[in-house]
Enzyme design. Structure first.
Site, mmCIF file in Angstrom:
data_model
loop_
_atom_site.group_PDB
_atom_site.id
_atom_site.type_symbol
_atom_site.label_atom_id
_atom_site.label_comp_id
_atom_site.label_asym_id
_atom_site.label_seq_id
_atom_site.Cartn_x
_atom_site.Cartn_y
_atom_site.Cartn_z
ATOM 1 N N ASP A 245 34.055 8.016 59.454
ATOM 2 C CA ASP A 245 32.935 7.196 59.939
ATOM 3 C C ASP A 245 33.040 6.923 61.424
ATOM 4 O OD1 ASP A 245 35.183 5.635 59.719
ATOM 5 O OD2 ASP A 245 34.155 3.883 58.922
ATOM 6 N N GLU A 246 33.715 7.816 62.149
ATOM 7 C CA GLU A 246 33.888 7.655 63.591
ATOM 8 C C GLU A 246 32.968 8.631 64.345
ATOM 9 O OE1 GLU A 246 38.546 6.213 63.913
ATOM 10 O OE2 GLU A 246 38.033 8.314 64.304
#
Length: 319
Positions: A245-246
Site C-alpha cells: 500500500d505504498e
C-alpha cells in the site's frame, strides 16, 4: 527451339489480367472469406457479418492487381501507405479477436483464390506470363503477410515492455522502474539546477480495510488512490507503486511547497470520494516529503528521508 518473349505483348496480357482482377476484387475477396469459413480455417470469421468478414481484403486484391502489371517494390516498404494499411488491417483483426495465425491464413487463402483465377485463364497466357504472375503474386502476398506479422510483434513487444515496467494492479511504474526514472530525473535536475520533490505515501489501516471489507475492496481502494495520484500530477511528473500500500511520486522543477500542494489536492479528492461512497469511510493516507538538492543529494537519500517522515506522520496519526 527457344521462344522469344515479346515484352510489349506480355505487358498487355498482364494488363488485361490485372484489369479483370480489379473488376472482380469484391467477388475474389468474398471467395477468400468463404474458403476461410470452410472447416473453420479462420474461426473468427464466423462471428462477423459480411462487411466485417471482408475487412480490407478487396483493397488488397486491387493492390495485388496493380503489382501484377506494374510491380513497385517500394509500394510495400516500411512506412509506405500500403504497408501501413496491412498493419492496420492486422491490428483491426486482432481487436476483433483474430489470432495472428488467422490473419496470416486470410492472406494465404486470398493467394489461393487469386491463383485459381489466374489458372482459369492460363490458356490465354504463355509460360513466361504464368511464371511472372506466380512470382509477383507470391512476392506481394509474402510482403503483406510480413507486415501483418511485424505489426503483431510490434504490439506484443510494446505490451511486454509496458508490463515489465508497470504494476499490474494500478498501472503505475513498479519500484525498480520508478527508482530508475527518478535517478535519471535527478541527473537532469542537477545539470540544469532544478529542484525535485519526492512524495512517499502509505495507506492508513490498510490491513483493517482488507479484513473488514475484503481483498477486492482493498484492491479497488489501491486502484482508486493510484488513479487520483496520476490525475493530480502534471505531465512532467511521475508516480509509482513501491509495493503493498505504498506509493510515490516525484515532482520536477518543484519548489519547497510543491509536495504539500499535491497532498492537499489528494486529500480534498479523497474526502469527495468518501462523501460519494466511492471510498470507504475512514479511508486516509500518511505522507513523507523530501526535496532535492536541499535535503538529499540522490535517490537513496530522498527515499530514506521521505520514509522517516512518513513513519513520523503515521506515528503522530496513531497517537
Amino acid at each position: 527451339m527457344m521462344r522469344i518473349v515479346n515484352t510489349r505483348e506480355s505487358a498487355a496480357v498482364l494488363g488485361e489480367l490485372a484489369a479483370e482482377i480489379q473488376a472482380s476484387a469484391w467477388d475474389l475477396a468474398l471467395a477468400a472469406v468463404d474458403e476461410g469459413l470452410v472447416d473453420d480455417q479462420v474461426p473468427s470469421l464466423q462471428r462477423l457479418g459480411r462487411l466485417g468478414q471482408l475487412g480490407d481484403l478487396p483493397t488488397f486484391v486491387g493492390e495485388l492487381a496493380r503489382e501484377l502489371v506494374e510491380p513497385q517494390p517500394g509500394r510495400l516498404h516500411r512506412g509506405s501507405a500500403l504497408a501501413a494499411q496491412a498493419r492496420e488491417h492486422a491490428r483491426q483483426r486482432e481487436t476483433l479477436g483474430f489470432a495472428p495465425r488467422e490473419v496470416v491464413t486470410e492472406f494465404l487463402l486470398l493467394r489461393r483464390v487469386l491463383w485459381r483465377f489466374v489458372s482459369e485463364r492460363a490458356a490465354e497466357l504463355d509460360a513466361h506470363d504464368v511464371l511472372t504472375c506466380e512470382r509477383r503474386l507470391n512476392d506481394t502476398v509474402d510482403r503483406l503477410v510480413a507486415e501483418c506479422v511485424v505489426a503483431y510483434f510490434d504490439r506484443a513487444t510494446s505490451e511486454l515492455a509496458h508490463q515489465a515496467r508497470h504494476d499490474q494492479l494500478t498501472g503505475l511504474l513498479h519500484h525498480q522502474a520508478f527508482v530508475r526514472e527518478l535517478e535519471l530525473e535527478l541527473e537532469r535536475a542537477g545539470r540544469y539546477g532544478h529542484g525535485v520533490a519526492l512524495v512517499f505515501l502509505d495507506l492508513d489501516r490498510f490491513k483493517e480495510l482488507n479484513d473488514t471489507y475484503g481483498h477486492q475492496a482493498g484492491d479497488r481502494a489501491l486502484r482508486r488512490l493510484a488513479a487520483l495520484l496520476r490525475e493530480s500530477l502534471r505531465g512532467s511528473d511521475l508516480a509509482g507503486r513501491m509495493g503493498g500500500d505504498e506509493f510515490t511520486a516525484y515532482l520536477v522543477e518543484a519548489d519547497e511547497e510543491a509536495g504539500s500542494r499535491l497532498i492537499a489536492r489528494l486529500g480534498d479528492r479523497v474526502d469527495e470520494l468518501i462523501a460519494a461512497e466511492e471510498l470507504p469511510e475512514g479511508f486516509s493516507f500518511s505522507v513523507g516529503l523530501a526535496s532535492f538538492p536541499g535535503e538529499a543529494a540522490d535517490a537513496d537519500g530522498l527515499f530514506r528521508l521521505a520514509d522517516t517522515r512518513l513513519y513520523e506522520a503515521k506515528r503522530s496519526r496513531a497517537a
